[in-house]
Design a protein around this motif. Structure first.
Motif, PDB file in Angstrom:
ATOM      1  N   ARG A 312      31.959 -30.811  25.972  1.00  0.00           N
ATOM      2  CA  ARG A 312      30.831 -31.324  26.685  1.00  0.00           C
ATOM      3  C   ARG A 312      29.608 -30.547  26.083  1.00  0.00           C
ATOM      4  O   ARG A 312      29.741 -29.546  25.379  1.00  0.00           O
ATOM      5  CB  ARG A 312      30.783 -30.735  28.255  1.00  0.00           C
ATOM      6  N   ARG A 313      28.370 -31.163  26.434  1.00  0.00           N
ATOM      7  CA  ARG A 313      27.245 -30.535  25.530  1.00  0.00           C
ATOM      8  C   ARG A 313      26.031 -30.389  26.661  1.00  0.00           C
ATOM      9  O   ARG A 313      25.650 -31.540  27.463  1.00  0.00           O
ATOM     10  CB  ARG A 313      26.461 -31.448  24.325  1.00  0.00           C
ATOM     11  N   TYR A 314      25.715 -29.191  26.827  1.00  0.00           N
ATOM     12  CA  TYR A 314      24.412 -29.060  27.871  1.00  0.00           C
ATOM     13  C   TYR A 314      23.217 -28.115  27.175  1.00  0.00           C
ATOM     14  O   TYR A 314      23.793 -27.117  26.610  1.00  0.00           O
ATOM     15  CB  TYR A 314      24.794 -28.403  29.376  1.00  0.00           C
ATOM     16  N   SER A 315      22.167 -28.342  27.536  1.00  0.00           N
ATOM     17  CA  SER A 315      20.967 -27.336  27.222  1.00  0.00           C
ATOM     18  C   SER A 315      21.264 -26.187  27.819  1.00  0.00           C
ATOM     19  O   SER A 315      21.840 -26.324  28.924  1.00  0.00           O
ATOM     20  CB  SER A 315      19.596 -28.015  27.056  1.00  0.00           C
ATOM     21  N   MET A 316      20.700 -24.902  27.654  1.00  0.00           N
ATOM     22  CA  MET A 316      20.899 -23.681  28.229  1.00  0.00           C
ATOM     23  C   MET A 316      20.159 -24.000  29.758  1.00  0.00           C
ATOM     24  O   MET A 316      20.799 -23.560  30.690  1.00  0.00           O
ATOM     25  CB  MET A 316      20.159 -22.541  27.639  1.00  0.00           C
ATOM     26  N   ARG A 317      19.193 -24.462  29.666  1.00  0.00           N
ATOM     27  CA  ARG A 317      18.480 -24.845  31.037  1.00  0.00           C
ATOM     28  C   ARG A 317      19.379 -25.821  32.137  1.00  0.00           C
ATOM     29  O   ARG A 317      19.481 -25.718  33.081  1.00  0.00           O
ATOM     30  CB  ARG A 317      16.929 -25.735  30.939  1.00  0.00           C
ATOM     31  N   GLU A 318      19.892 -26.891  31.499  1.00  0.00           N
ATOM     32  CA  GLU A 318      20.887 -27.770  32.010  1.00  0.00           C
ATOM     33  C   GLU A 318      21.928 -27.064  32.557  1.00  0.00           C
ATOM     34  O   GLU A 318      22.433 -27.323  33.700  1.00  0.00           O
ATOM     35  CB  GLU A 318      21.076 -28.873  31.350  1.00  0.00           C
ATOM     36  N   VAL A 320      22.263 -23.963  33.263  1.00  0.00           N
ATOM     37  CA  VAL A 320      21.725 -22.768  34.418  1.00  0.00           C
ATOM     38  C   VAL A 320      21.648 -23.606  35.715  1.00  0.00           C
ATOM     39  O   VAL A 320      22.128 -23.151  36.913  1.00  0.00           O
ATOM     40  CB  VAL A 320      20.537 -22.223  34.102  1.00  0.00           C
ATOM     41  N   ALA A 321      20.864 -24.997  35.769  1.00  0.00           N
ATOM     42  CA  ALA A 321      20.694 -25.797  36.780  1.00  0.00           C
ATOM     43  C   ALA A 321      22.119 -26.196  37.364  1.00  0.00           C
ATOM     44  O   ALA A 321      22.465 -26.338  38.667  1.00  0.00           O
ATOM     45  CB  ALA A 321      19.846 -26.833  36.396  1.00  0.00           C
ATOM     46  N   ARG A 322      23.006 -26.581  36.521  1.00  0.00           N
ATOM     47  CA  ARG A 322      24.222 -27.258  36.780  1.00  0.00           C
ATOM     48  C   ARG A 322      25.274 -26.151  37.382  1.00  0.00           C
ATOM     49  O   ARG A 322      26.081 -26.541  38.497  1.00  0.00           O
ATOM     50  CB  ARG A 322      25.128 -27.836  35.667  1.00  0.00           C
ATOM     51  N   LYS A 329      20.534 -25.872  44.403  1.00  0.00           N
ATOM     52  CA  LYS A 329      20.566 -25.883  43.067  1.00  0.00           C
ATOM     53  C   LYS A 329      19.210 -26.249  42.492  1.00  0.00           C
ATOM     54  O   LYS A 329      18.691 -27.058  42.779  1.00  0.00           O
ATOM     55  CB  LYS A 329      21.705 -26.555  42.339  1.00  0.00           C
ATOM     56  N   PRO A 330      18.684 -25.515  41.562  1.00  0.00           N
ATOM     57  CA  PRO A 330      17.240 -25.837  41.013  1.00  0.00           C
ATOM     58  C   PRO A 330      17.627 -27.191  39.696  1.00  0.00           C
ATOM     59  O   PRO A 330      18.510 -27.254  39.477  1.00  0.00           O
ATOM     60  CB  PRO A 330      17.007 -24.689  40.032  1.00  0.00           C
ATOM     61  N   ALA A 331      16.559 -27.788  39.838  1.00  0.00           N
ATOM     62  CA  ALA A 331      16.580 -28.889  38.704  1.00  0.00           C
ATOM     63  C   ALA A 331      16.227 -28.348  37.295  1.00  0.00           C
ATOM     64  O   ALA A 331      15.805 -27.242  37.190  1.00  0.00           O
ATOM     65  CB  ALA A 331      15.473 -29.840  39.002  1.00  0.00           C
ATOM     66  N   ALA A 336      12.986 -24.510  33.583  1.00  0.00           N
ATOM     67  CA  ALA A 336      11.765 -24.316  32.593  1.00  0.00           C
ATOM     68  C   ALA A 336      10.621 -23.488  33.221  1.00  0.00           C
ATOM     69  O   ALA A 336       9.778 -23.238  32.420  1.00  0.00           O
ATOM     70  CB  ALA A 336      11.567 -25.708  32.009  1.00  0.00           C
ATOM     71  N   ASP A 337      10.403 -23.630  34.212  1.00  0.00           N
ATOM     72  CA  ASP A 337       9.409 -22.874  34.914  1.00  0.00           C
ATOM     73  C   ASP A 337       9.261 -21.249  34.914  1.00  0.00           C
ATOM     74  O   ASP A 337      10.037 -20.593  35.569  1.00  0.00           O
ATOM     75  CB  ASP A 337       8.996 -23.233  36.450  1.00  0.00           C
TER      76      ASP A 337
END
Length: 499
Positions: A312-318, A320-322, A329-331, A336-337
């Motif tokens: 699987r592949r996720y950005s670090m922000r994705e 943390v949200a997931r 859970k945050p989007a 990114a805020d």
């Protein structure tokens, strides 16, 4: 007299008896015709009738079972992790050889000559016609020949562990096959294997504390390498466009079931690609290693399945949200805020806060093989920035079984930006960060000659082997892990006392 001392005395007397028979207690080369695994593989399915016509062989091995029955007896010889029974009958061997058989101890190494047959119970065996003595055991094997359970002893005396636990040998055979598979995959793609210095005047390529040594002739302090990265990228600059090294690295850090101060990495660099090209290559490499080690891309580990055929592949922000443990859970947009990050972390910058939240909440949940990409620039001094967001770099890490097993990025090849990153690291070091990078003037000079766009990566061989062999500790997959010194063993003095 201590038990070990008495045993050494008895075995020393046994050596004298063996010598009186005309045998050497520590013999010469033995020309065997087959290994034990070859016999089991080639003849294990043969029936007694098929073995009726004598097939003569010569084999050697360590005695792991011994059963005497008057004028005959059995022993099991172990070689390359496999056991084969031998049958010694007084009428079938010379008088001298049978007297030798009566003197054998568990753990002795012998060679035998004879023919294959099946016993009444159907076990494939060697009917012995001649015995050669090859090496005398002076100490005793563990009471239960099939198991050495004391973990500390297993790590300190790996030779004994390999004798007593055949499954341990399989781990290291598998480790060698994993490395072989990685080599083949890279060389099939045009990579060449190189070697870079282990002793370096400057350490770099990773955030870690080094070991320090000293060269007397040059009167120069040197560092054991923490990574070969900066040297491998020098080679890419010089025109070796696809290079790799399977290297030993040394980091002066803690010891745990996932960390050893000396460890093995595969590092590889490819010109004219980037971190996304490295992602695709990584998936191919890990899949090939899993198949080589286990026969399939899906691997069982700690009662769960890891599928290296579906990383699987996720950005670090994705990520943390997931994997955020609280509700709601945050989007990814919230992650990114900077305000949201500051609310949930005390870190000094949004990038540092993101990494802190990832390490605190996400890493421990990444059991399935997962690539995490897009890292903050302040945590990645050697990575190229994202054109669309200069606060982040083109970097990814690979996780499996909740461990980081690899790190990769698009290499920073702008010497001006690299100088700024090094200077930032120097400020970090002045502020007390012992793992910050040093200024490497020669590496900057190399970049000034122009390094092509390049993707690079390091994969931890030890952790990957842990996963693919089902091992719970990194020490289980390193032949000689670092341990605290124990008390003086004193075996030299005891051997001197036998003279």
């Amino acid at each position: 007299m201590a038990l070990e001392d008495e045993l050494l005395r008895q075995r020393s007397e046994r050596i004298a008896q063996i010598e009186r028979l005309g045998f050497r207690p520590y013999g010469q080369a033995f020309a065997f015709t087959h290994t034990v695994p070859e016999i089991l593989s080639g003849f294990g399915s043969k029936t007694a009738e098929e073995l009726a016509e004598p097939f003569h062989i010569r084999i050697a091995g360590r005695i792991m079972r011994l059963r005497r029955m008057g004028k005959a007896g059995f022993a099991h010889l172990q070689q390359n992790g496999e056991l084969l029974q031998v049958y010694i009958k007084k009428d079938a061997v010379s008088e001298r050889d049978f007297e030798l058989y009566q003197l054998l101890d568990m753990g002795d190494i012998i060679g035998v000559e004879g023919y294959l047959f099946r016993t009444r119970t159907g076990e494939l065996s060697v009917h012995v016609e001649r015995i050669e003595f090859l090496s005398k055991i002076l100490l005793t094997l563990p009471e239960k020949w099939h198991g050495l359970e004391d973990v500390e002893t297993r790590y300190r005396q790996r030779y004994l562990d390999l004798i007593a636990n055949p499954e341990v040998r399989k781990i290291f055979v598998t480790r060698a096959r994993i490395i072989g598979a990685l080599r083949r995959e890279l060389e099939n793609r045009g990579y060449i294997e190189v070697e870079t210095p282990m002793m370096q005047p400057l350490y770099g390529g990773a955030a870690a504390r080094p070991f320090v040594t000293h060269h007397n002739t040059l009167e120069l302090d040197l560092y054991l390498r923490i990574a070969p990265e900066l040297y491998l990228k020098r080679l890419v600059t010089g025109g070796l466009e696809r290079v790799y090294e399977i290297n030993r690295n040394f980091r002066n850090e803690g010891i745990s079931k996932h960390h050893n101060p000396e460890f093995t990495m595969l590092e590889f660099y490819q010109a004219y690609t980037d971190f996304r090209g490295m992602m695709d290559l990584t998936c191919d490499l890990l899949r090939a290693a899993a198949i080589e080690a286990t026969g399939g891309a899906a691997v069982a580990y700690e009662g769960r399945t890891l599928d290296f055929g579906n990383i699987r592949r996720y950005s670090m922000r994705e990520a943390v949200a997931r994997y955020w443990p609280h509700s709601p859970k945050p989007a990814p947009e919230q992650v990114a805020d900077p305000a949201w990050l500051k609310e949930h972390s005390s870190a000094s910058s949004p990038g540092a806060a993101l990494v802190e939240l990832f390490e605190r909440h996400v890493e421990e949940q990444l059991f399935e093989p997962t690539i995490i990409y897009d890292y903050p620039v302040e945590n990645s001094p050697l990575s190229k920035q994202k054109p669309s967001d200069p606060n982040f770099v083109e970097r990814f890490e690979i996780y499996a079984a909740c461990m980081e097993i690899g790190n990769a990025y698009t290499e920073l090849n702008d010497p001006r930006e690299q100088r700024k990153r090094f200077e930032f690291q120097l400020k970090q070091k002045e502020g007390g960060d012992e793992e910050a990078h040093m200024m490497d003037e020669d590496y900057l000079r190399a970049l000034c000659y122009g390094m092509p766009p390049t993707g690079g990566e390091g994969i931890g061989i030890d952790r990957l082997t842990m996963i693919l062999t089902g091992s719970k500790s990194i020490r289980d997959v390193i032949l000689f892990p670092l341990l605290r010194p124990e008390g003086e063993i004193g075996i030299a003095e005891k051997l001197r006392g036998l003279e």
